[in-house]
Design a protein around this motif. Sequence first.
Motif, short mmCIF file in Angstrom:
data_model
loop_
_atom_site.label_atom_id
_atom_site.label_comp_id
_atom_site.label_asym_id
_atom_site.label_seq_id
_atom_site.Cartn_x
_atom_site.Cartn_y
_atom_site.Cartn_z
N GLU A 1 0.85 -1.18 0.00
CA GLU A 1 0.00 0.00 0.00
C GLU A 1 0.89 1.23 0.00
N ASN B 1 -4.58 4.77 -2.09
CA ASN B 1 -5.79 5.31 -1.45
C ASN B 1 -6.38 6.43 -2.29
N GLU C 1 -7.95 1.79 -3.37
CA GLU C 1 -8.65 1.62 -2.09
C GLU C 1 -9.66 2.74 -1.93
N ASP D 1 -11.59 -0.12 1.81
CA ASP D 1 -10.67 0.14 2.92
C ASP D 1 -11.47 0.24 4.22
N LYS E 1 -10.64 -4.93 3.01
CA LYS E 1 -9.61 -4.73 4.03
C LYS E 1 -10.28 -4.61 5.39
N GLU F 1 -5.85 -5.51 8.22
CA GLU F 1 -4.99 -4.33 8.41
C GLU F 1 -4.53 -4.22 9.85
MG MG Z 1 -5.73 2.31 2.77
#
Ligand code: MG
Length: 291
Positions: free
Chosen positions: A65, A126, A158, A188, A209, A245
Motif C-alpha cells: 500500500e 488510497n 482503495e 478500505d 480490508k 490491516e
Molecule cells: Mg488504505
Amino acid sequence: HADTALYRVKAQGRNNFQFFDPEMQSTAQERMELEKGLHLALENNEFELWYQPQVNDADQIIGAEALLRWRHPQNGVIYPGDFIGIAEESGQIVEIGNWVLKRAINQLSDWHQQGLPESFNRLAVNISPLQFMQVDFVDRLVEMLNEKNIPGRLVELEITENMLLNNFSIASNKMKLLKQRGISFAIDDFGTGYSSLRYLRDLPLDILKIDRSFVSGLRASSELAAIVEVIIATADRLDLTVIAEGVETLNERSALMELGCHCFQGYLFSKPMIPDVFYAKLQAPSHSSLV
Ligand code: MG
Ligand code: C2E
Ligand code: MG
Ligand code: MG
C-alpha cells in the motif's frame, strides 16, 4: 456533507497542527496556514509515498500500500491524519491525489522495469471520495497507465464505504470502466463506515480490508471474532480476497488465520518504508519478515 463532518471530527480528535506556531489560536487561521502549507508542499515537491508490504501466510510479499507523507522543511515528516481531512475540505485533495497516483505509477514503472517478484500482485493506492468523483478521474488514470505502459492489473484502488453512500451509481460506473482495464478495487477500513451488503452484491470489488479496530484484541473478544468470521465467510462466498490491516502481533495473525484470513498488513511485518528500502526488501531472497 456526512464525509466532510467525519473528516473534521477525525482531524480535530487527533490534536492536529501542533507542528504550527503554538501561539496560533484560531482554527480558521490554522486551517489557512495548513492550506497554504499544502499548496507550497505541492509546489516544492515535499510529498513522498512510502510503501507498506502486504504478505500472505507464507510471509511472501503479495503487494503493497502506498501511503502519503509530507516532509515539511521545518517540522519533519507529517502523517496524513494531520492533513488529509483539511485537504478534502479545501478540495486540495484532488491535486494531491493526482500527484499520488502519478508518483505511484512512476514508481511502479521503475520497479516493473527493474523486476518485480512473481509473488507481487499489486500496488494499492488510497483514493479520496472527492478525487474519485472528478469527471476526468478514469481518463486521467488510464492515460497515466498508458504513458508508462503499466498493466492495470498491477494497480489496486482503495476506496471507502462512505464514498459510496451518496454516489453509488457514479462510483459503480467508474469502477466498471477501470475494471475493464484490469484495475482492482478494495474497500478500505471495511466495517467502520456505513456498510451496506448491497455494495458487495452490486460493485465489481476484489478485496475487503478488515480494519485494524477489528484486529486488535481479536483473541480476547468473541464479539470481534464473530464479526471477523462473518466478514471472511461472506468474502469467501463472493470470491473476494480479505486483507487484515494493522496486524501487530503473532497472536493476532494466528487468530486471523484460524478464522480463514490469509493476507495481512501491519507492523508485525513492516512499517511503511521509503521506496528504496521497500524495493530492497522485495528483492531479498527470503521475504520472511517476522523479526
Ligand atoms: Mg488504505
Ligand atoms: P489506511 O488507508 O487505512 O492506511 C493504513 C494506516 O494504518 C496507515 O497509516 C498505516 O501506516 C497504518 N498502519 C499500518 N499497519 C499498522 C499497524 O500494525 N499498527 C498501527 N497502529 N497502524 C498501522 P497512515 O500512513 O498514517 O495513513 C492514515 C490514513 O491516511 C490512511 O489509512 C488513509 O486513509 C489516509 N491516506 C494515506 N495515504 C493517502 C493517500 O495517498 N491519499 C489519500 N486520499 N489518503 C491517504
Ligand atoms: Mg485502511
Ligand atoms: Mg484503517
